[in-house]
Design a protein around this motif. Structure first.
Motif, PDB file in Angstrom:
ATOM      1  N   LEU A 189     111.232  17.710   7.794  1.00  0.00           N
ATOM      2  CA  LEU A 189     111.675  17.603   9.178  1.00  0.00           C
ATOM      3  C   LEU A 189     110.856  18.552  10.039  1.00  0.00           C
ATOM      4  CD1 LEU A 189     115.569  17.503   8.827  1.00  0.00           C
ATOM      5  CD2 LEU A 189     114.082  15.638   9.539  1.00  0.00           C
ATOM      6  N   PRO A 190     110.367  18.083  11.187  1.00  0.00           N
ATOM      7  CA  PRO A 190     109.620  18.983  12.080  1.00  0.00           C
ATOM      8  C   PRO A 190     110.475  20.151  12.533  1.00  0.00           C
ATOM      9  CG  PRO A 190     109.400  16.682  12.757  1.00  0.00           C
ATOM     10  CD  PRO A 190     110.481  16.727  11.718  1.00  0.00           C
ATOM     11  N   ALA A 191     109.806  21.244  12.876  1.00  0.00           N
ATOM     12  CA  ALA A 191     110.515  22.448  13.311  1.00  0.00           C
ATOM     13  C   ALA A 191     111.374  22.179  14.537  1.00  0.00           C
ATOM     14  CB  ALA A 191     109.511  23.561  13.604  1.00  0.00           C
ATOM     15  N   SER A 192     110.896  21.303  15.433  1.00  0.00           N
ATOM     16  CA  SER A 192     111.659  21.005  16.653  1.00  0.00           C
ATOM     17  C   SER A 192     112.992  20.346  16.325  1.00  0.00           C
ATOM     18  CB  SER A 192     110.844  20.102  17.577  1.00  0.00           C
ATOM     19  OG  SER A 192     110.528  18.874  16.930  1.00  0.00           O
ATOM     20  N   ARG A 193     113.009  19.500  15.308  1.00  0.00           N
ATOM     21  CA  ARG A 193     114.261  18.849  14.927  1.00  0.00           C
ATOM     22  C   ARG A 193     115.184  19.818  14.213  1.00  0.00           C
ATOM     23  NH1 ARG A 193     112.976  12.571  13.175  1.00  0.00           N
ATOM     24  NH2 ARG A 193     112.072  11.942  15.172  1.00  0.00           N
ATOM     25  N   LEU A 194     114.619  20.695  13.405  1.00  0.00           N
ATOM     26  CA  LEU A 194     115.440  21.709  12.750  1.00  0.00           C
ATOM     27  C   LEU A 194     116.095  22.619  13.787  1.00  0.00           C
ATOM     28  CD1 LEU A 194     113.116  22.665   9.755  1.00  0.00           C
ATOM     29  CD2 LEU A 194     115.276  21.409   9.637  1.00  0.00           C
ATOM     30  N   ALA A 195     115.362  22.905  14.864  1.00  0.00           N
ATOM     31  CA  ALA A 195     115.920  23.732  15.936  1.00  0.00           C
ATOM     32  C   ALA A 195     117.095  23.031  16.604  1.00  0.00           C
ATOM     33  CB  ALA A 195     114.831  24.054  16.972  1.00  0.00           C
ATOM     34  N   MET A 196     116.976  21.716  16.774  1.00  0.00           N
ATOM     35  CA  MET A 196     118.073  20.972  17.380  1.00  0.00           C
ATOM     36  C   MET A 196     119.286  20.916  16.444  1.00  0.00           C
ATOM     37  SD  MET A 196     117.365  20.120  20.444  1.00  0.00           S
ATOM     38  CE  MET A 196     116.492  21.689  20.560  1.00  0.00           C
ATOM     39  N   LEU A 197     119.053  20.835  15.147  1.00  0.00           N
ATOM     40  CA  LEU A 197     120.168  20.868  14.195  1.00  0.00           C
ATOM     41  C   LEU A 197     120.868  22.219  14.248  1.00  0.00           C
ATOM     42  CD1 LEU A 197     118.672  19.048  11.065  1.00  0.00           C
ATOM     43  CD2 LEU A 197     120.343  18.163  12.688  1.00  0.00           C
ATOM     44  N   ASP A 198     120.070  23.265  14.438  1.00  0.00           N
ATOM     45  CA  ASP A 198     120.645  24.601  14.574  1.00  0.00           C
ATOM     46  C   ASP A 198     121.502  24.692  15.836  1.00  0.00           C
ATOM     47  OD1 ASP A 198     121.071  27.266  13.865  1.00  0.00           O
ATOM     48  OD2 ASP A 198     119.442  27.945  15.154  1.00  0.00           O
ATOM     49  N   LEU A 199     121.027  24.054  16.913  1.00  0.00           N
ATOM     50  CA  LEU A 199     121.797  24.039  18.161  1.00  0.00           C
ATOM     51  C   LEU A 199     123.099  23.255  17.980  1.00  0.00           C
ATOM     52  CD1 LEU A 199     121.946  24.802  21.138  1.00  0.00           C
ATOM     53  CD2 LEU A 199     120.583  22.772  21.664  1.00  0.00           C
ATOM     54  N   ILE A 200     123.033  22.148  17.250  1.00  0.00           N
ATOM     55  CA  ILE A 200     124.235  21.354  16.978  1.00  0.00           C
ATOM     56  C   ILE A 200     125.264  22.185  16.206  1.00  0.00           C
ATOM     57  CG2 ILE A 200     125.100  19.402  15.612  1.00  0.00           C
ATOM     58  CD1 ILE A 200     122.518  17.906  16.399  1.00  0.00           C
ATOM     59  N   SER A 201     124.774  23.032  15.305  1.00  0.00           N
ATOM     60  CA  SER A 201     125.686  23.858  14.514  1.00  0.00           C
ATOM     61  C   SER A 201     126.507  24.802  15.388  1.00  0.00           C
ATOM     62  CB  SER A 201     124.891  24.669  13.482  1.00  0.00           C
ATOM     63  OG  SER A 201     124.310  23.822  12.511  1.00  0.00           O
ATOM     64  N   GLU A 202     125.962  25.164  16.552  1.00  0.00           N
ATOM     65  CA  GLU A 202     126.706  26.021  17.478  1.00  0.00           C
ATOM     66  C   GLU A 202     128.011  25.355  17.922  1.00  0.00           C
ATOM     67  OE1 GLU A 202     126.215  29.108  18.860  1.00  0.00           O
ATOM     68  OE2 GLU A 202     124.588  29.421  17.423  1.00  0.00           O
ATOM     69  N   LEU A 203     127.999  24.015  17.938  1.00  0.00           N
ATOM     70  CA  LEU A 203     129.173  23.286  18.423  1.00  0.00           C
ATOM     71  C   LEU A 203     130.364  23.407  17.481  1.00  0.00           C
ATOM     72  CD1 LEU A 203     127.338  20.021  19.548  1.00  0.00           C
ATOM     73  CD2 LEU A 203     127.887  22.034  20.924  1.00  0.00           C
ATOM     74  N   ALA A 204     130.099  23.739  16.224  1.00  0.00           N
ATOM     75  CA  ALA A 204     131.180  23.838  15.243  1.00  0.00           C
ATOM     76  C   ALA A 204     131.922  25.169  15.338  1.00  0.00           C
ATOM     77  CB  ALA A 204     130.622  23.649  13.832  1.00  0.00           C
ATOM     78  N   LYS A 205     131.346  26.119  16.065  1.00  0.00           N
ATOM     79  CA  LYS A 205     131.969  27.441  16.160  1.00  0.00           C
ATOM     80  C   LYS A 205     133.147  27.408  17.140  1.00  0.00           C
ATOM     81  CE  LYS A 205     127.634  29.778  15.085  1.00  0.00           C
ATOM     82  NZ  LYS A 205     126.583  30.723  15.556  1.00  0.00           N
ATOM     83  N   PRO A 206     134.221  28.114  16.813  1.00  0.00           N
ATOM     84  CA  PRO A 206     135.397  28.130  17.711  1.00  0.00           C
ATOM     85  C   PRO A 206     135.052  28.582  19.123  1.00  0.00           C
ATOM     86  CG  PRO A 206     135.929  29.107  15.589  1.00  0.00           C
ATOM     87  CD  PRO A 206     134.447  28.911  15.592  1.00  0.00           C
ATOM     88  N   GLU A 207     134.147  29.551  19.233  1.00  0.00           N
ATOM     89  CA  GLU A 207     133.731  30.031  20.545  1.00  0.00           C
ATOM     90  C   GLU A 207     132.227  29.833  20.698  1.00  0.00           C
ATOM     91  OE1 GLU A 207     134.937  33.947  21.473  1.00  0.00           O
ATOM     92  OE2 GLU A 207     137.039  33.626  20.893  1.00  0.00           O
ATOM     93  N   LEU A 208     131.836  29.203  21.787  1.00  0.00           N
ATOM     94  CA  LEU A 208     130.416  28.977  22.039  1.00  0.00           C
ATOM     95  C   LEU A 208     129.723  30.288  22.389  1.00  0.00           C
ATOM     96  CD1 LEU A 208     130.241  25.726  24.206  1.00  0.00           C
ATOM     97  CD2 LEU A 208     129.524  26.008  21.832  1.00  0.00           C
ATOM     98  N   ASN A 209     128.515  30.437  21.874  1.00  0.00           N
ATOM     99  CA  ASN A 209     127.665  31.564  22.254  1.00  0.00           C
ATOM    100  C   ASN A 209     126.908  31.147  23.512  1.00  0.00           C
ATOM    101  OD1 ASN A 209     125.695  33.553  22.552  1.00  0.00           O
ATOM    102  ND2 ASN A 209     125.486  33.853  20.334  1.00  0.00           N
ATOM    103  N   ILE A 210     127.542  31.352  24.664  1.00  0.00           N
ATOM    104  CA  ILE A 210     126.990  30.883  25.928  1.00  0.00           C
ATOM    105  C   ILE A 210     125.620  31.489  26.198  1.00  0.00           C
ATOM    106  CG2 ILE A 210     127.336  30.754  28.420  1.00  0.00           C
ATOM    107  CD1 ILE A 210     129.227  28.997  26.846  1.00  0.00           C
ATOM    108  N   MET A 211     125.459  32.770  25.878  1.00  0.00           N
ATOM    109  CA  MET A 211     124.180  33.433  26.138  1.00  0.00           C
ATOM    110  C   MET A 211     123.062  32.815  25.298  1.00  0.00           C
ATOM    111  SD  MET A 211     124.774  35.439  28.532  1.00  0.00           S
ATOM    112  CE  MET A 211     123.170  36.264  28.548  1.00  0.00           C
ATOM    113  N   ARG A 212     123.375  32.467  24.060  1.00  0.00           N
ATOM    114  CA  ARG A 212     122.345  31.858  23.207  1.00  0.00           C
ATOM    115  C   ARG A 212     121.971  30.478  23.738  1.00  0.00           C
ATOM    116  NH1 ARG A 212     121.743  28.607  18.622  1.00  0.00           N
ATOM    117  NH2 ARG A 212     119.912  29.201  17.376  1.00  0.00           N
TER     118      ARG A 212
END
Length: 408
Positions: free
Chosen positions: A192-215
């Motif tokens: 998987l290209p690095a750009s897609r891995l970065a987007m998967l990492d961003l999607i993982s933020e959605l699973a957290k109870p509290e969003l890291n707004i600053m990130r």
């Protein structure tokens, strides 16, 4: 109330050319006795608006000869409508004159190869459908040579896998009908290209109870495309009717947590879908909104966002062409979403399965799923229509790639 499905028809490069519409009587387990007779009648009596359903796309609608002789619904525009008819068996003057009159105002006609397509029919149709299961190169050549219409276009049907699609390309069809785009390819790329891995990492933020707004703010500020899409979205009249928003921080604050989670999810999926047909994203949006509506209907407003995300990511394995279990090692989602996507179990899975039944005209699966979810067929059909309307409206401000309409 009826239930309906729309099957996309693609150009060779993956753009949607038109949708084949199919309707069935959704009351109890009764099927319409004739698709052709009920397509137009049911759509009108149940207040299905063609313009809302198709949003500028062209549609193919089956009609019987008797239906064709009746009045055509006013909101069926000639430039966007194809009538699919049976083979003309006899030289019926009234019917032929009706076809000629409709063609004069711009309607076009399609005939399928369920019966042998004779010379009489080829005089009047603009498109011919042939099944990939019973067509050879010589058949395509003969069809083109048989007709006096040099502009005759050929649609190949039953294209259900990418292998089917690849095998049909050398035969020089004009258009391809089927759900092949919802299946995975046989040979995925190695990494998987690095750009897609970065987007998967961003999607993982959605699973957290509290969003890291600053990130999230930092990610948007360092990605010009994401920033553009966010500002395009937030300043669209459908979303924001009163404020001109000029900064990423203001946009994120204005959206609020629920809408921000949705937006991040949709934009992330848009990024990782690069290189695939946009229809994959459109189906994902429809499933997301449908699952959200079903969840709200059941009184589970607290889990509506989870239902939305489950529907949205229901095709992530197809989009990334990876086994879903492999993907779950790279992205973190709520446990109930993983259960639905990986184990194919639970209420979220039932919601997705119901939407799949509606979108692909698998009526037996549709009725089984409505029973499991305690949702009536009428309600499911209405939510599906609402989801299509929402996806058509929502996609426009989200990305310049949505939707590509009226591909000829």
């Amino acid at each position: 109330m009826i239930v309906f499905a729309r099957e996309p028809i693609f150009t060779e490069n993956g753009r949607v050319f038109a949708y084949q519409l199919t309707f069935r009587d959704g009351i109890g387990n009764a099927f319409a006795s004739s698709v052709a007779e009920h397509n137009l009648e049911n759509s009108q009596t149940n207040k299905v608006s063609w313009t809302e359903l198709l949003e500028g796309y062209q549609s193919i609608i089956s009609v019987s000869f008797s239906q064709l002789l009746d009045d055509i619904p006013e909101d069926l525009t000639p430039e966007d409508t194809f009538f699919e008819i049976d083979t003309l068996e006899v030289n019926d003057d009234a019917l032929i004159n009706r076809i000629l009159d409709l063609k004069k105002v711009g309607f076009r006609f399609v005939c399928s190869d369920k019966k042998r397509i004779n010379d009489l029919t080829l005089k009047f149709v603009d498109y011919v459908k042939v099944s990939m299961n019973n067509v050879a190169p010589m058949d395509v050549s003969n069809l083109r040579s048989q007709t006096i219409n040099p502009q005759l276009k050929i649609i190949v049907t039953d294209v259900q896998t990418h292998d089917n699609f690849d095998r049909c390309k050398p035969l020089m069809f004009d258009y391809y009908q089927g759900f092949f785009f919802l299946s995975r390819k046989d040979k995925p790329s190695k990494d998987l290209p690095a750009s897609r891995l970065a987007m998967l990492d961003l999607i993982s933020e959605l699973a957290k109870p509290e969003l890291n707004i600053m990130r999230i703010k930092s990610i948007f500020e360092h990605d010009a495309t994401l920033s553009y899409l966010l500002m395009r979205f937030i300043n669209n009249p459908m979303v924001n009717k009163s404020h001109q928003i000029k900064s990423i921080k203001h946009a994120i604050t204005y959206l609020g947590e629920v809408m921000l989670r949705k937006f991040v999810a949709i934009v992330s999926l848009t990024h990782i879908n690069e290189g695939n047909t946009v229809e994959l994203l459109q189906v994902s949006l429809i499933r997301a909104r449908f699952c959200e509506l079903i969840s709200s209907h059941k009184g589970d407003k607290q889990t509506a966002l989870t239902s939305f995300l489950a529907g949205l990511f229901s095709l992530i394995d197809v989009i990334l062409d990876r086994d879903i279990q492999e993907l779950m090692q790279k992205v973190t989602l709520a446990p109930e979403i993983e259960t639905a996507l990986v184990d194919k179990k639970g209420e979220l899975h039932n919601m997705i399965r119901l939407c799949i039944g509606l979108e692909s005209a698998h009526w037996a699966s549709t009725f089984a799923s409505t029973a499991e979810l305690s949702v009536s067929t009428e309600e499911a059909g209405d939510y599906f229509l609402q989801a299509i309307r929402w996806a058509n409206d929502f996609s426009i401000p989200v990305s310049k790639d949505y939707p590509v309409t009226k591909v000829r």
